[in-house]
Design a protein around this motif. Structure first.
Motif, PDB file in Angstrom:
ATOM      1  N   ALA A 137      25.095  44.865 -33.385  1.00 33.61           N
ATOM      2  CA  ALA A 137      24.355  43.804 -34.433  1.00 33.61           C
ATOM      3  C   ALA A 137      24.342  42.540 -33.878  1.00 33.61           C
ATOM      4  CB  ALA A 137      25.276  43.837 -35.624  1.00 33.61           C
ATOM      5  N   ALA A 138      24.797  42.292 -32.678  1.00 30.05           N
ATOM      6  CA  ALA A 138      24.912  41.139 -31.886  1.00 30.05           C
ATOM      7  C   ALA A 138      23.466  40.343 -31.908  1.00 30.05           C
ATOM      8  CB  ALA A 138      25.574  40.982 -30.635  1.00 30.05           C
ATOM      9  N   ALA A 139      22.760  41.193 -31.459  1.00 30.91           N
ATOM     10  CA  ALA A 139      20.925  40.675 -31.140  1.00 30.91           C
ATOM     11  C   ALA A 139      20.591  40.228 -32.245  1.00 30.91           C
ATOM     12  CB  ALA A 139      20.256  41.830 -30.509  1.00 30.91           C
ATOM     13  N   GLY A 140      20.894  41.062 -33.382  1.00 34.73           N
ATOM     14  CA  GLY A 140      20.212  40.502 -34.644  1.00 34.73           C
ATOM     15  C   GLY A 140      21.006  39.049 -35.112  1.00 34.73           C
ATOM     16  N   VAL A 141      22.066  38.930 -35.007  1.00 37.64           N
ATOM     17  CA  VAL A 141      22.867  37.906 -35.259  1.00 37.64           C
ATOM     18  C   VAL A 141      22.284  36.771 -34.605  1.00 37.64           C
ATOM     19  CG1 VAL A 141      25.180  36.802 -35.422  1.00 37.64           C
ATOM     20  CG2 VAL A 141      25.028  38.991 -36.064  1.00 37.64           C
ATOM     21  N   ALA A 142      22.088  36.598 -33.486  1.00 39.52           N
ATOM     22  CA  ALA A 142      21.753  35.710 -32.377  1.00 39.52           C
ATOM     23  C   ALA A 142      20.489  35.374 -32.862  1.00 39.52           C
ATOM     24  CB  ALA A 142      21.663  36.115 -31.044  1.00 39.52           C
ATOM     25  N   ALA A 143      19.419  36.390 -33.321  1.00 41.46           N
ATOM     26  CA  ALA A 143      17.900  35.925 -33.715  1.00 41.46           C
ATOM     27  C   ALA A 143      18.139  35.273 -35.080  1.00 41.46           C
ATOM     28  CB  ALA A 143      17.232  37.311 -33.982  1.00 41.46           C
ATOM     29  N   TRP A 144      18.938  35.853 -35.825  1.00 41.48           N
ATOM     30  CA  TRP A 144      19.029  35.106 -37.195  1.00 41.48           C
ATOM     31  C   TRP A 144      19.551  33.454 -36.723  1.00 41.48           C
ATOM     32  CZ3 TRP A 144      18.266  36.254 -42.211  1.00 41.48           C
ATOM     33  CH2 TRP A 144      18.769  35.611 -43.121  1.00 41.48           C
ATOM     34  N   GLY A 145      20.537  33.465 -35.789  1.00 42.47           N
ATOM     35  CA  GLY A 145      21.071  31.911 -35.763  1.00 42.47           C
ATOM     36  C   GLY A 145      19.936  31.278 -35.038  1.00 42.47           C
ATOM     37  N   LEU A 146      18.909  31.815 -34.348  1.00 44.11           N
ATOM     38  CA  LEU A 146      17.867  31.167 -33.610  1.00 44.11           C
ATOM     39  C   LEU A 146      16.833  30.548 -34.529  1.00 44.11           C
ATOM     40  CD1 LEU A 146      16.677  31.125 -30.451  1.00 44.11           C
ATOM     41  CD2 LEU A 146      15.121  32.671 -31.295  1.00 44.11           C
ATOM     42  N   VAL A 147      16.489  31.469 -35.412  1.00 47.10           N
ATOM     43  CA  VAL A 147      15.781  30.932 -36.516  1.00 47.10           C
ATOM     44  C   VAL A 147      16.237  29.847 -37.442  1.00 47.10           C
ATOM     45  CG1 VAL A 147      14.585  31.766 -38.965  1.00 47.10           C
ATOM     46  CG2 VAL A 147      14.498  33.206 -37.005  1.00 47.10           C
ATOM     47  N   THR A 148      17.747  29.893 -37.804  1.00 50.21           N
ATOM     48  CA  THR A 148      18.164  28.782 -38.353  1.00 50.21           C
ATOM     49  C   THR A 148      18.219  27.455 -37.584  1.00 50.21           C
ATOM     50  OG1 THR A 148      19.773  30.488 -39.275  1.00 50.21           O
ATOM     51  CG2 THR A 148      20.261  28.263 -39.632  1.00 50.21           C
ATOM     52  N   GLY A 149      18.357  27.775 -36.241  1.00 50.73           N
ATOM     53  CA  GLY A 149      18.462  26.656 -35.382  1.00 50.73           C
ATOM     54  C   GLY A 149      17.200  25.695 -35.273  1.00 50.73           C
ATOM     55  N   VAL A 150      15.992  26.535 -35.134  1.00 46.11           N
ATOM     56  CA  VAL A 150      14.784  26.095 -35.182  1.00 46.11           C
ATOM     57  C   VAL A 150      14.189  25.623 -36.451  1.00 46.11           C
ATOM     58  CG1 VAL A 150      12.327  26.711 -35.078  1.00 46.11           C
ATOM     59  CG2 VAL A 150      13.849  27.646 -33.283  1.00 46.11           C
ATOM     60  N   ALA A 151      14.820  26.034 -37.514  1.00 48.88           N
ATOM     61  CA  ALA A 151      14.291  25.780 -38.907  1.00 48.88           C
ATOM     62  C   ALA A 151      15.057  24.372 -39.106  1.00 48.88           C
ATOM     63  CB  ALA A 151      14.920  26.818 -40.053  1.00 48.88           C
ATOM     64  N   MET A 152      16.215  24.178 -38.667  1.00 48.21           N
ATOM     65  CA  MET A 152      17.116  22.937 -38.614  1.00 48.21           C
ATOM     66  C   MET A 152      16.234  21.909 -38.192  1.00 48.21           C
ATOM     67  SD  MET A 152      21.172  23.475 -38.762  1.00 48.21           S
ATOM     68  CE  MET A 152      21.182  24.448 -37.308  1.00 48.21           C
ATOM     69  N   MET A 153      15.863  21.852 -37.126  1.00 46.14           N
ATOM     70  CA  MET A 153      14.941  20.884 -36.178  1.00 46.14           C
ATOM     71  C   MET A 153      13.751  20.568 -36.983  1.00 46.14           C
ATOM     72  SD  MET A 153      17.226  19.711 -34.089  1.00 46.14           S
ATOM     73  CE  MET A 153      16.248  18.852 -32.843  1.00 46.14           C
ATOM     74  N   GLN A 154      12.984  21.764 -37.202  1.00 49.96           N
ATOM     75  CA  GLN A 154      11.658  21.588 -37.822  1.00 49.96           C
ATOM     76  C   GLN A 154      11.689  21.141 -39.192  1.00 49.96           C
ATOM     77  OE1 GLN A 154       8.502  24.395 -36.682  1.00 49.96           O
ATOM     78  NE2 GLN A 154       9.165  23.542 -34.777  1.00 49.96           N
ATOM     79  N   SER A 155      12.806  21.031 -39.915  1.00 49.48           N
ATOM     80  CA  SER A 155      12.803  20.346 -41.068  1.00 49.48           C
ATOM     81  C   SER A 155      13.216  18.933 -41.291  1.00 49.48           C
ATOM     82  CB  SER A 155      13.662  21.296 -42.409  1.00 49.48           C
ATOM     83  OG  SER A 155      15.036  21.036 -41.867  1.00 49.48           O
TER      84      SER A 155
END
Lengths: 105, 238
Positions: free
Chosen positions: B23-41
């Motif tokens: 599941a690690a790739a999915g966890v990292a992808a989810w983290g990536l989206v959250t990281g981008v979303a934090m900056m873009q907001s």
């Protein structure tokens, strides 16, 4: 949001994580009744829906004119139901959003 | 001082870590989206990094972002995160019997590390193997794997967000990720009904101040879900 409120929010969010995850492990005798436990099962999905719904409909406080986000949400939902893959779901939703945005503007 | 009480304990930690790897790739992808979303907001680099390291709760972070961006009251931001996090209360209740013998610091620490995927994997093994030896180490191994890949993905997202133009609308990916969490929950009929009701009420009440539409939607959704659930149970019993 002012700087101070932002940091206060981050502290509050950290508290929310610890309270929700560790609360029942720390207060070992505390037990929610059967009814509350049922409500607990439903609350997260309802909160997510109450966030996602308006996010997909409104943009900057008004209904989004071309409903780009709503179509993206529909594409993402369909993709998730078909593939169960989060990666593909995000890709489908963003592809729909980008295609419509480029086509309509 | 040795970190692990025995070789067997270390082995269980390793096994827990390995069991989460698929599941690690999915966890990292989810983290990536959250990281981008934090900056873009509109969060700055430092608040975003501190948030991912301390809060460590993707769905709560993603739910809080639009509220933070629109300048909602801090109390509403925290309340929203608490409600989104309520599923962890259920997880903690299920893990309680296994964590009973631990001291307070460990219960806090282990609880803090509860995640969706780690919980499911741990409970699957727990149900299959019963009270297996060194299960705390096994639990921690999975939690460590989840933490590591989440944080790497999230920090990568925070850095990468600088190169993503705003009009790509990547903060939408955060909303879509929440949708990816919500849709599987809707496999149960009461949850589906409650979610649709919650979304409808929240949209209709969007004009209310302080994002109270969110609160109204959530409460309406829970009431609907409980009503449908009660009828549903009665129906299947009859």
């Amino acid at each position: 949001m002012p700087e101070f409120d932002l940091w206060l929010s981050i502290i509050g969010l950290t508290f929310a994580t610890i309270a929700a995850r560790a609360g029942m492990l720390v207060f070992r005798r505390m037990s929610p009744g059967a009814t509350v436990e049922r409500a607990l099962r439903y609350a997260p999905a309802c909160a997510l829906a109450a966030i996602v719904g308006p996010e997909l409909v409104f943009s900057h406080g008004a209904v989004e004119p071309d409903h780009l986000k709503l179509w993206a949400g529909a594409a993402a939902t369909l993709c998730f139901v078909l593939t169960r893959n989060l990666f593909a779901t995000l890709a489908a939703g963003m592809a729909m959003f980008t295609a419509l945005r480029l086509w309509l503007t | 001082m040795k970190f692990w009480s025995s070789e067997a304990a270390a082995a269980q930690f390793g096994r827990g870590f390995a069991d989460l790897m698929p599941a690690a790739a999915g966890v990292a992808a989810w983290g990536l989206v959250t990281g981008v979303a934090m900056m873009q907001s509109g969060l700055g680099m430092l608040p975003a990094v501190v948030m991912t390291l301390l809060v460590y709760a993707g769905s709560a972070q993603l739910a809080a972002l639009p509220l933070i961006a629109s300048g909602s009251p801090v109390s509403l931001v925290v309340l929203t995160a608490l409600v989104v996090n309520l599923r962890f209360v259920i997880y903690a209740l299920a893990l309680r019997r296994d964590m009973e013998g631990l001291n307070l610091a460990r219960r806090l620490w282990y609880g803090y590390l509860i995640g969706d995927i780690g919980f499911v994997i741990y409970m699957t093994r727990r149900e299959r193997d019963g009270e297996f030896a060194h299960r705390h180490e096994y639990y921690l191994g999975g939690a460590a794997c989840n933490w590591l890949f989440w944080q790497v993905g999230s920090l990568m997202g925070i850095v990468a967000a600088n190169w993503v133009p705003l009009d790509w609308g990547l903060e939408l990916a955060g909303t879509l990720a929440l949708l990816g969490l919500l849709v599987p929950m809707c496999a149960q009929r009461p949850v589906l009904a409650g979610s649709l009701g919650a979304a409808a009420v929240a949209i209709a009440a969007h004009g209310l101040p302080m994002r109270l539409g969110l609160v109204a939607g959530t409460i309406a959704g829970v009431v609907i879900a409980m009503a449908v659930g009660a009828n549903f149970n009665r129906g299947t019993r009859a």
